[in-house]
Design an enzyme around this catalytic site. Structure first.
Site, PDB file in Angstrom:
ATOM      1  CG  ASP A   1      14.910 -15.624 -16.964  1.00 54.18           C
ATOM      2  OD1 ASP A   1      14.978 -15.118 -18.097  1.00 54.18           O
ATOM      3  OD2 ASP A   1      14.378 -15.054 -15.990  1.00 54.18           O
ATOM      4  CE  LYS A   2      23.114 -21.818 -18.678  1.00 55.14           C
ATOM      5  NZ  LYS A   2      24.475 -21.442 -19.156  1.00 55.14           N
TER       6      LYS A   2
END
Length: 270
Positions: free
Chosen positions: A61-62
């Site tokens: 995830d970012k």
């Protein structure tokens, strides 16, 4: 969420002819998103122009930091992707969560599916969901917050985040499955005082999940052993402050040296 610090070189943990292991900074997206910020591959190829055919193998995830593997070329990408698909990769994450699981170790196994109401989210679905298994170990109980070593046995989207939230221990910061508010030192340090003329700076204000180590089980694919990314600066500072000022002080489950063990990037026993 804050902007990624793209000017700082991304740390390279390991490289051979087949793959590259990096320590991904929080705030850097693995693929292009709506922010307009450069995503991971352009940042890496700008940093290393000799990597002419770098390819994604898996994703983070970012706002998740930590170790991530990329492949040199299509053939290596296929081989590494098969290793992930066949569960021939050992992964360990650090998760700072609200609450504390009972007992030192546990296993979560609820099937998961995409949410019908919000495509960004996953949901627990015993009937239509795909199998998902997450094992965890309590490393530190700070009182109100705890630090877990999480070992996903499958690789579903948001698996760790959803399994922990569903069990009642959501990540301390997780806008999708828990709270999106930052962690402040004033929330747990007795007698904390901050300057009245400026807002308190958060210890950490992003997803409290870190990819700590990754190891391929097959030496034919990679002989590097565990590739480890010690917690990045804000994650490290947060667990140090919790260990020092949390309600339970130094009464940590795994002994007083566990924080230093993690910060120095030593292997966690399975």
């Amino acid at each position: 969420m804050r902007k990624p610090m793209s000017r700082k070189p991304i740390e390279i943990l390991y490289e051979d002819e087949a793959l590259v292991a990096i320590s991904k900074p929080p705030g850097v997206s693995v693929t292009a998103d709506r922010s307009g910020d450069a995503d991971l591959l352009p940042l890496l190829t700008r940093q290393r122009p000799d990597w002419t055919d770098l390819r994604l193998v898996h994703r983070l995830d970012k706002e998740t930091s930590g170790v991530m593997v990329l492949a040199h070329g299509r053939n290596n990408q296929s081989a590494l992707s098969r290793a992930f698909a066949k569960r021939r990769v050992r992964k360990v994450y650090l998760a700072l969560v609200n609450g504390c699981p009972p007992g030192q170790r546990g296993r979560l196994g609820q099937p998961m599916a995409r949410s019908r109401r919000d495509p960004r989210r996953m949901r627990i679905d015993p009937r239509r969901g795909k199998p998902a298994i997450t094992e965890y170990e309590v490393l530190a109980d700070f009182g109100g917050l705890s630090l877990l070593a999480v070992r996903p046995q499958t690789g579903r989207t948001h698996q760790i985040r959803l399994h922990l939230a569903n069990a009642g221990w959501p990540l301390a910061i997780d806008p999708l499955y828990g709270s999106g508010g930052p962690l402040l030192l004033s929330q747990f340090k007795p007698g904390y005082r901050h300057k009245p003329d400026r807002p308190e700076a958060p210890l950490i204000d992003r997803l409290t999940l870190h990819s700590y180590s990754l190891e391929f089980r097959d030496e034919d694919i990679c002989r590097a052993g565990p590739m480890i990314a010690p917690p990045e600066r804000k994650f490290a500072a947060t667990i140090k402050m919790l260990a020092k000022h949390g309600p339970k002080g130094p009464n940590r489950v795994e002994g007083p040296d566990i924080i230093e063990h993690l910060l120095s990037g030593r292997v966690l026993d399975n």
